[in-house]
Design a protein around this motif. Structure first.
Motif, mmCIF file in Angstrom:
data_model
loop_
_atom_site.group_PDB
_atom_site.id
_atom_site.type_symbol
_atom_site.label_atom_id
_atom_site.label_comp_id
_atom_site.label_asym_id
_atom_site.label_seq_id
_atom_site.Cartn_x
_atom_site.Cartn_y
_atom_site.Cartn_z
ATOM 1 N N ALA A 43 5.212 17.901 4.227
ATOM 2 C CA ALA A 43 5.220 16.438 4.100
ATOM 3 C C ALA A 43 3.860 15.924 3.655
ATOM 4 O O ALA A 43 2.814 16.377 4.134
ATOM 5 C CB ALA A 43 5.623 15.801 5.424
ATOM 6 N N THR A 44 3.866 14.967 2.737
ATOM 7 C CA THR A 44 2.669 14.247 2.330
ATOM 8 C C THR A 44 2.756 12.840 2.908
ATOM 9 O O THR A 44 3.689 12.097 2.618
ATOM 10 C CB THR A 44 2.568 14.166 0.798
ATOM 11 N N ILE A 45 1.784 12.481 3.767
ATOM 12 C CA ILE A 45 1.799 11.191 4.439
ATOM 13 C C ILE A 45 1.092 10.165 3.559
ATOM 14 O O ILE A 45 -0.001 10.410 3.036
ATOM 15 C CB ILE A 45 1.110 11.264 5.821
ATOM 16 N N ALA A 46 1.715 9.004 3.369
ATOM 17 C CA ALA A 46 1.138 7.927 2.580
ATOM 18 C C ALA A 46 1.209 6.633 3.410
ATOM 19 O O ALA A 46 2.063 6.495 4.288
ATOM 20 C CB ALA A 46 1.904 7.788 1.262
ATOM 21 N N PRO A 47 0.309 5.677 3.117
ATOM 22 C CA PRO A 47 -0.795 5.770 2.162
ATOM 23 C C PRO A 47 -1.878 6.716 2.659
ATOM 24 O O PRO A 47 -1.834 7.135 3.823
ATOM 25 C CB PRO A 47 -1.295 4.323 2.082
ATOM 26 N N LEU A 80 6.720 7.835 -7.541
ATOM 27 C CA LEU A 80 6.274 8.756 -6.497
ATOM 28 C C LEU A 80 4.757 8.755 -6.377
ATOM 29 O O LEU A 80 4.208 8.774 -5.266
ATOM 30 C CB LEU A 80 6.789 10.162 -6.799
ATOM 31 N N ALA A 81 4.060 8.709 -7.515
ATOM 32 C CA ALA A 81 2.594 8.653 -7.469
ATOM 33 C C ALA A 81 2.123 7.357 -6.821
ATOM 34 O O ALA A 81 1.138 7.351 -6.063
ATOM 35 C CB ALA A 81 2.037 8.774 -8.893
ATOM 36 N N GLY A 82 2.824 6.246 -7.105
ATOM 37 C CA GLY A 82 2.453 4.980 -6.489
ATOM 38 C C GLY A 82 2.663 4.989 -4.990
ATOM 39 O O GLY A 82 1.864 4.424 -4.235
#
Length: 607
Positions: free
Chosen positions: A469-473, A571-573
């Protein structure tokens, strides 16, 4: 039974009477075929029960759809003894093919296949096998020798293809007339007449009679139907020049572009084999029975020679593409069919260039090549539809061999294909893998056995929960309790929640969507993008919120854009933290507990 020449009916009364008798028999067969279909579709279930009915229907369908074509096409052209013997042999062959197809499917279990369900390719392959054999037998019987003139083969094959197509079209037209008439009488409140016109017991026999009648009405002795009129030959010439020229241009462009773009499509072999089949059909339409090559224009003769020469590189590229895929991913049933198609196409790829390079006569070796190709097709179909070269059996053996030899690891084996696509061979192999000493293999096999629907290879990859998982922001952390909650997989690794229980890749955006001061979590599952698909596999983003009891639940989804560039940008945003909630243009409306949802207009303004 004597062989009838329909063209001679106007001059010979006895021949005309024989032709009428043949027509009456054909109509009777068509009516009986329709009545048989009506009985098995509407009445047999009440007699045998649901389960046995499905088994009976599995045998009845090919016997009622395919077997009647033999007497309808062969009566008046085959001797009575030959016709009866061939009909009996064909029925026996169809019964054996169905019996094996049902055996290989295995007993119904866990949503794999319902009892009595035939394979998707069973009926088309059985029809092709019967059709080819019929057109090897009919001319040989008429000529009283094993190898009749080539014109006899091609004349019957083209004629019957035209007759079957026209018969199906005419039957469809009759069906439309009956349906329209039933609607008209129904509009007049004449329900009894409308019910009769739409009753299966009337419609199905009428369709059988219509098909048989159309076949009899077009029972011509001819060679290639394309050669019947100058206009048809002009159309064949245009199509031949267009297709051959474009395929030649495609092959000429390969040295400039290289093969990488072609391989990247993921279906290069299918494209190349389809091009091969198109050229074979065009060459045969132009060649006809080969008796009057001087009647063809110089342009058409040159185009046909070029088309014959193009087959070899097309088939060679198709074989290369297919074996590259097999080397990478192993055998599957569709790849086994592809190998068989390439083997048959290789016969034409060898014979047609030989015919094209001979100066005289024009394409003279075409007849021999076509006969060898027909026999090769029959052999290939018999092998594929029997245990000898069953695609499911060969695919299972190859996948297991790749695993046991160490060429691939357990994560590269499609356990769901073994469960749902490789028939009983795959399920038996899966049972053996479930007892494997390798714990990873055994665990994956047992998980596949528990699955109830064939939704691809939906076994979630192993690994720690949230590891992918990549957590954003950037700098954000998951809300309290979200990571600690015991999540249950929903059964598909494509769902955004799959990364909550394994190491699959996903992006998790922590954001307050409803403005209540408590953050929600937006989960986007990141799936590999198939080469050449033009879009991303992710189709939605799941929204998770905490309920009144502190339990995180899926509240709904947000739509996901299609198109590689837009999806990558979104997705990048999200990962960069540029996602901002916006209020709805208009609120929904509640009317006595019924929610009327607002949908904005096309310009997005709501005005």
């Amino acid at each position: 039974m004597s062989v009838v020449n329909p063209a001679a009916g106007a001059e010979h009364p006895q021949a005309s009477q024989a032709e009428r008798r043949v027509g009456a028999v054909r109509l009777a067969i068509g009516c009986a075929q329709g009545l048989g279909l009506w009985f098995f579709f509407t009445k047999a279930e009440a007699i045998w029960g649901v389960g046995p009915h499905r088994i009976v229907m599995a045998y009845a369908l090919p016997l009622l759809l395919i077997a009647p074509l033999i007497p309808i096409l062969g009566i008046g052209r085959l001797r009575a003894g030959t016709l009866l013997a061939w009909l009996g042999a064909a029925c026996t062959l169809l019964v054996l093919l169905v019996a094996y197809d049902l055996w290989r499917a295995g007993p119904p279990a866990g949503g794999v296949t319902p009892e009595g369900e035939l394979g998707l390719l069973m009926l088309p392959a059985a029809f092709a096998l019967t059709y080819i054999l019929h057109h090897l037998i009919e001319p040989a019987d008429a000529a009283r020798r094993w190898r009749p003139p080539y014109a006899a083969y091609v004349g019957g094959a083209w004629r019957h293809a035209f007759q079957i197509s026209l018969g199906i079209a005419f039957a469809a037209a009759v069906w439309g007339v009956l349906a329209l008439s039933a609607a008209l009488f129904g509009a007049l409140k004449l329900a009894a007449v409308a019910q009769v016109l739409s009753a299966p017991g009337v419609v199905m026999p009428a369709l059988g009679v219509a098909f048989a009648g159309a076949v009899h009405a077009t029972d011509l002795r001819s060679g290639s139907l394309a050669a019947q009129t100058p206009v048809a030959m002009v159309l064949v010439t245009v199509l031949a020049v267009l297709a051959t020229g474009l395929i030649a241009a495609f092959l000429s462009a390969l040295p400039l572009t290289g093969l990488a773009p072609l391989w990247a499509t993921g279906h290069a072999a299918a494209l190349l084999l389809a091009s091969t089949a198109l050229l074979i059909v065009i060459v045969n339409a132009a060649y006809g029975d080969g008796r009057t090559p001087e009647a063809r224009s110089p342009l058409l003769r040159a185009t046909v020679r070029l088309a014959g020469l193009l087959l070899a590189p097309l088939v060679g590229l198709a074989l290369t593409a297919l074996f590259l895929r097999i080397e990478q991913h192993g055998l599957t049933p569709i790849r086994v069919w592809g190998v068989a198609a390439c083997a048959v196409a290789a016969v034409y790829a060898l014979g047609y260039p030989w015919a094209a390079l001979r100066a005289r006569p024009w394409m003279g070796a075409l007849g021999t090549t076509n006969l060898v190709g027909a026999v090769a097709t029959v052999l290939a179909l018999v092998l594929l539809l029997s245990p000898m070269a069953d695609p499911a059996r060969l695919s299972t053996a190859d996948q297991i061999a790749r695993l046991e030899s160490g060429r691939v690891g357990p994560e590269s084996v499609d356990f769901m294909a073994l469960r749902f696509r490789f028939a009983r061979y795959g399920r038996e192999a899966l049972a053996q893998l479930a007892a494997s000493q390798d714990p990873v293999v055994a665990d994956l096999a047992r998980e596949a056995q528990r699955r109830g629907s064939p939704r691809g290879n939906d076994l979630a990859p192993r690994g720690p929960a949230f590891a992918g998982a990549t957590i954003a922001p950037p700098g954000a952390s998951l809300p309290a309790g979200f990571r600690e909650q015991v999540w249950r997989p929903d059964g598909s690794y494509r769902d955004p929640s799959a990364c909550f229980v394994s190491a699959v890749r996903c992006s998790l955006l922590v954001i307050d969507l409803d403005g209540d001061g408590t953050p929600e979590v937006l989960a986007v599952r990141e799936l590999p993008d198939p080469p050449g698909s033009g879009g991303v596999s992710a189709t939605e983003a799941g929204v998770y919120r905490r309920d009144a009891h502190g339990v995180w639940r899926k509240a709904g989804t947000l739509s996901w854009p299609f198109g590689r560039a837009i999806a990558d940008s979104v997705l990048a945003g999200i990962r960069a933290g540029r996602a901002v909630p916006i209020p709805p243009i208009m609120p929904d409306l509640d009317v006595d507990g019924q929610r009327l949802r607002f949908a904005p207009s096309a310009n997005g303004s709501g005005r």
